[in-house]
Write an enzyme that holds these catalytic residues in place. Structure first.
Site, mmCIF file in Angstrom:
data_model
loop_
_atom_site.group_PDB
_atom_site.id
_atom_site.type_symbol
_atom_site.label_atom_id
_atom_site.label_comp_id
_atom_site.label_asym_id
_atom_site.label_seq_id
_atom_site.Cartn_x
_atom_site.Cartn_y
_atom_site.Cartn_z
ATOM 1 N N HIS A 181 -40.973 -13.232 54.363
ATOM 2 C CA HIS A 181 -41.900 -12.401 55.136
ATOM 3 C C HIS A 181 -42.373 -13.193 56.350
ATOM 4 C CE1 HIS A 181 -43.191 -9.183 52.013
ATOM 5 N NE2 HIS A 181 -41.936 -9.532 51.841
ATOM 6 N N TYR B 8 -53.855 -7.115 53.391
ATOM 7 C CA TYR B 8 -55.166 -7.530 52.890
ATOM 8 C C TYR B 8 -56.192 -6.609 53.542
ATOM 9 C CZ TYR B 8 -53.054 -11.981 51.338
ATOM 10 O OH TYR B 8 -52.290 -12.939 50.717
ATOM 11 N N PRO C 285 -57.556 -16.265 44.396
ATOM 12 C CA PRO C 285 -56.183 -15.948 44.804
ATOM 13 C C PRO C 285 -56.017 -15.430 46.231
ATOM 14 C CG PRO C 285 -56.989 -14.313 43.237
ATOM 15 C CD PRO C 285 -58.039 -15.364 43.331
ATOM 16 N N LYS D 260 -52.773 -19.539 47.142
ATOM 17 C CA LYS D 260 -52.547 -20.981 47.169
ATOM 18 C C LYS D 260 -52.369 -21.641 45.797
ATOM 19 C CE LYS D 260 -52.441 -21.766 51.510
ATOM 20 N NZ LYS D 260 -51.241 -20.975 51.688
ATOM 21 N N TYR E 180 -52.020 -20.340 56.045
ATOM 22 C CA TYR E 180 -51.397 -19.373 55.137
ATOM 23 C C TYR E 180 -49.975 -19.790 54.761
ATOM 24 C CZ TYR E 180 -50.411 -14.915 52.883
ATOM 25 O OH TYR E 180 -50.093 -13.952 51.947
HETATM 26 P P1 RFL Z 1 -50.352 -22.279 34.036
HETATM 27 O O1 RFL Z 1 -49.436 -21.307 34.661
HETATM 28 O O2 RFL Z 1 -51.694 -21.797 33.606
HETATM 29 O O3 RFL Z 1 -49.594 -22.957 32.819
HETATM 30 C C1 RFL Z 1 -50.259 -23.785 31.903
HETATM 31 C C2 RFL Z 1 -49.513 -23.741 30.586
HETATM 32 O O4 RFL Z 1 -50.112 -24.661 29.671
HETATM 33 C C3 RFL Z 1 -50.161 -24.060 28.391
HETATM 34 N N1 RFL Z 1 -51.225 -24.729 27.608
HETATM 35 C C4 RFL Z 1 -50.983 -25.604 26.607
HETATM 36 N N2 RFL Z 1 -49.845 -26.076 26.084
HETATM 37 C C5 RFL Z 1 -49.936 -26.975 25.049
HETATM 38 N N3 RFL Z 1 -51.133 -27.381 24.519
HETATM 39 C C6 RFL Z 1 -52.298 -26.926 25.029
HETATM 40 N N4 RFL Z 1 -53.455 -27.342 24.512
HETATM 41 C C7 RFL Z 1 -52.258 -26.003 26.124
HETATM 42 N N5 RFL Z 1 -53.203 -25.365 26.842
HETATM 43 C C8 RFL Z 1 -52.564 -24.591 27.738
HETATM 44 C C9 RFL Z 1 -50.432 -22.590 28.679
HETATM 45 O O5 RFL Z 1 -50.036 -21.754 27.598
HETATM 46 C C10 RFL Z 1 -49.589 -22.367 29.927
HETATM 47 O O6 RFL Z 1 -48.287 -21.907 29.635
HETATM 48 O O7 RFL Z 1 -50.646 -23.521 35.039
HETATM 49 P P2 RFL Z 1 -49.676 -24.194 36.126
HETATM 50 O O8 RFL Z 1 -48.324 -24.476 35.556
HETATM 51 O O9 RFL Z 1 -50.470 -25.316 36.716
HETATM 52 O O10 RFL Z 1 -49.453 -23.065 37.240
HETATM 53 C C11 RFL Z 1 -50.504 -22.625 38.053
HETATM 54 C C12 RFL Z 1 -50.294 -21.162 38.450
HETATM 55 O O11 RFL Z 1 -50.051 -20.414 37.278
HETATM 56 C C13 RFL Z 1 -51.493 -20.585 39.194
HETATM 57 O O12 RFL Z 1 -52.032 -21.516 40.108
HETATM 58 C C14 RFL Z 1 -51.135 -19.302 40.006
HETATM 59 O O13 RFL Z 1 -50.691 -18.284 39.163
HETATM 60 C C15 RFL Z 1 -52.335 -18.806 40.815
HETATM 61 N N6 RFL Z 1 -52.061 -17.542 41.521
HETATM 62 C C16 RFL Z 1 -51.368 -17.521 42.716
HETATM 63 N N7 RFL Z 1 -50.878 -18.672 43.236
HETATM 64 C C17 RFL Z 1 -50.138 -18.655 44.401
HETATM 65 O O14 RFL Z 1 -49.716 -19.726 44.846
HETATM 66 N N8 RFL Z 1 -49.809 -17.484 45.053
HETATM 67 C C18 RFL Z 1 -50.259 -16.279 44.581
HETATM 68 O O15 RFL Z 1 -49.901 -15.269 45.163
HETATM 69 C C19 RFL Z 1 -51.095 -16.273 43.395
HETATM 70 N N9 RFL Z 1 -51.552 -15.115 42.892
HETATM 71 C C20 RFL Z 1 -52.541 -16.332 41.000
HETATM 72 C C21 RFL Z 1 -52.264 -15.127 41.720
HETATM 73 C C22 RFL Z 1 -53.255 -16.295 39.802
HETATM 74 C C23 RFL Z 1 -53.717 -15.099 39.324
HETATM 75 N N10 RFL Z 1 -54.434 -15.139 38.079
HETATM 76 C C24 RFL Z 1 -54.249 -14.222 37.038
HETATM 77 C C25 RFL Z 1 -55.234 -16.301 37.729
HETATM 78 C C26 RFL Z 1 -52.727 -13.917 41.253
HETATM 79 C C27 RFL Z 1 -53.483 -13.894 40.069
HETATM 80 C C28 RFL Z 1 -54.000 -12.553 39.630
HETATM 81 C C1 PHB Z 2 -49.478 -11.329 44.456
HETATM 82 O O1 PHB Z 2 -48.489 -10.734 44.883
HETATM 83 O O2 PHB Z 2 -49.736 -11.402 43.242
HETATM 84 C C2 PHB Z 2 -50.430 -11.958 45.417
HETATM 85 C C3 PHB Z 2 -50.094 -11.987 46.762
HETATM 86 C C4 PHB Z 2 -50.973 -12.573 47.676
HETATM 87 C C5 PHB Z 2 -52.160 -13.101 47.222
HETATM 88 C C6 PHB Z 2 -52.486 -13.088 45.879
HETATM 89 C C7 PHB Z 2 -51.618 -12.497 44.968
HETATM 90 O O3 PHB Z 2 -53.017 -13.644 48.135
#
Ligand code: RFL
Ligand code: PHB
Length: 393
Positions: A72, A200, A292, A296, A388
């Protein structure tokens, strides 16, 4: 059981690190408390910076992303009934890749399996012993039994609620936190996206985001009060509210359908500055959380893993500890910059409660003035675009 690097958590941070180390012949074991099936059901990030794209190339898992992801070159911001485009490519010469975290995780599990990587599912870490010694031990329970994994280094990739950060004594922890008074209600639906780019939207009724995974899978979010529950939101109510928060000419392109996932996530900014504690290293959500809005979270996890994997490779190949010694400072500098951007973008676009001593919607006037400034200042637009697409590693 013994390995060189014990990795706690089989999310994207842990799996990328495991893959990068294995490609350099460095033994490691991933301990994941859930099943792979469960991990792959979590719907999360979708926007990848070039740094993460490059890291997936180095990890030799980029092929499916190149085939199914989409570059994009810009995105839209809507406010006060109008819509303005941020031309990322034109402003800073780079774009972002839209490809789901779920898909990245699936690709990584497949690559680890193909290489014979050791990932212990349903292995819950309970305690880390001897963090300050040369042979720490990770205690975990699996199948109703307690086990130990001895190693040189422990890497906590276990997310915000994991066990690794909790292994640092409370008196030594340096944490910083801001909890926002609202959450994001997200849905996934098998419908074509409303637009070919992300939108957004800042609105008096609250923030909305239109995102996507591919040409027939859309992801939408609405700002909701923290007291709301998923059960309060039927699909019809969601689509109706989303339409209200978008300019009319944008809303008319919305294609609705049944949701296949619906969840509410609270918004938080959090940093644990102990990204190294003895021979325990923290990476990704275990060390920091961003709201979010700036997309990042996953991207910050990737820069941590970039620094840490290089440091571990340098240590095992050349006996050079300087990368490990510098990890905390290098990673934290980038973390705080992404925290700032995520906080700023969240504050700019969400409906915020009035601050102390304010009257007459002062905050809202400030947001409008800032948006007007951004769209009339090439310097401000460039700064937004630069952050961004992701600051350099
Ligand atoms: P995770 O993905 O939370 O994985 C951690 C893993 O550790 C396990 N765990 C354990 N395992 C063994 N023993 C224990 N005691 C444990 N405790 C926990 C868990 O089961 C899990 O599998 O962390 P990680 O790998 O650091 O990854 C981080 C990302 O998941 C997170 O930063 C992103 O998803 C955030 N995020 C976004 N990031 C972006 O860069 N771009 C985005 O567009 C974006 N959109 C989002 C998001 C996060 C969201 N939510 C739900 C928080 C949108 C949403 C809605
Ligand atoms: C997503 O597609 O889940 C998403 C995209 C952009 C954001 C956060 C989440 O800033």
């Amino acid at each position: 059981m013994r390995t060189k690097v014990a990795i706690i958590g089989g999310g994207p941070s842990g799996l990328i690190l495991s893959q990068l180390l294995d490609l350099q012949g460095i033994d490691n074991v991933v301990l994941e408390r859930k099943t792979q099936e469960y991990v792959l059901k979590r719907i999360r990030a979708g926007v990848l910076e070039q740094g993460l794209v490059d890291l997936l190339h180095t990890a030799e898992v980029a092929e499916p992303m190149l085939k199914n992801g989409a570059m994009h070159d810009g995105f839209q911001i809507c406010y006060n009934g109008r819509s303005a485009r941020i031309d990322l490519k034109g402003l800073v010469g780079a774009g972002v890749m839209v490809y789901g975290q779920t898909e990245i995780t699936r690709d990584l599990y497949a690559a680890r399996k193909a290489m014979g990587g050791v990932i212990l599912e349903e292995a819950e870490v309970t305690n880390i012993e001897g963090i300050h010694t040369k042979q720490p031990k990770v205690h975990f329970s699996r199948g109703g039994e307690n086990h130990q994994l001895a190693c040189d280094f422990v890497v906590g990739c276990d997310g915000f609620h994991g066990a690794s950060r909790q292994a640092i004594p409370a008196g030594d922890l340096k944490t910083f936190e801001k909890v926002y008074p609202f959450g994001w209600l997200g849905i996934l639906s098998e419908t074509p996206p409303i637009s070919h780019e992300l939108i957004y939207a800042s609105h008096d009724r609250g923030f909305a985001l239109c995102s996507m995974r591919h040409s027939n899978l859309s992801r939408y979010y609405l700002q909701v009060p923290l007291s709301d529950r998923v059960e309060d939101w039927s699909d019809d109510k969601f689509w109706h509210e989303l339409r209200l928060r978008l300019p009319t000419e944008v809303a008319k392109n919305l294609v609705t359908g049944p949701s296949i996932e619906k969840s509410i996530a609270p918004l938080r900014s959090f940093v644990c500055e102990n990204m190294r504690y003895g021979n325990l290293f923290l990476a990704g959500d275990a060390a920091h959380i961003v709201p979010p809005t700036g997309a990042k979270g996953l991207n910050l996890a990737a820069s941590d893993i970039h620094y840490l994997s290089n440091a571990l490779i340098q240590y095992y190949h050349d006996g050079d500890e300087s990368g490990l010694d510098g990890y905390l400072e290098t990673a934290l500098k980038r973390v705080w910059k992404a925290e700032r951007f995520s906080w700023w973008m969240t504050s700019l676009l969400h409906k915020l409660p009035s601050g102390a001593g304010e009257n007459g919607d002062f905050t809202h006037r400030m947001q409008t003035a800032e948006l007007d400034y951004i769209f009339n200042s090439p310097a401000a637009l460039k700064s937004l675009a630069e952050n961004y697409v992701g600051l350099p590693y």
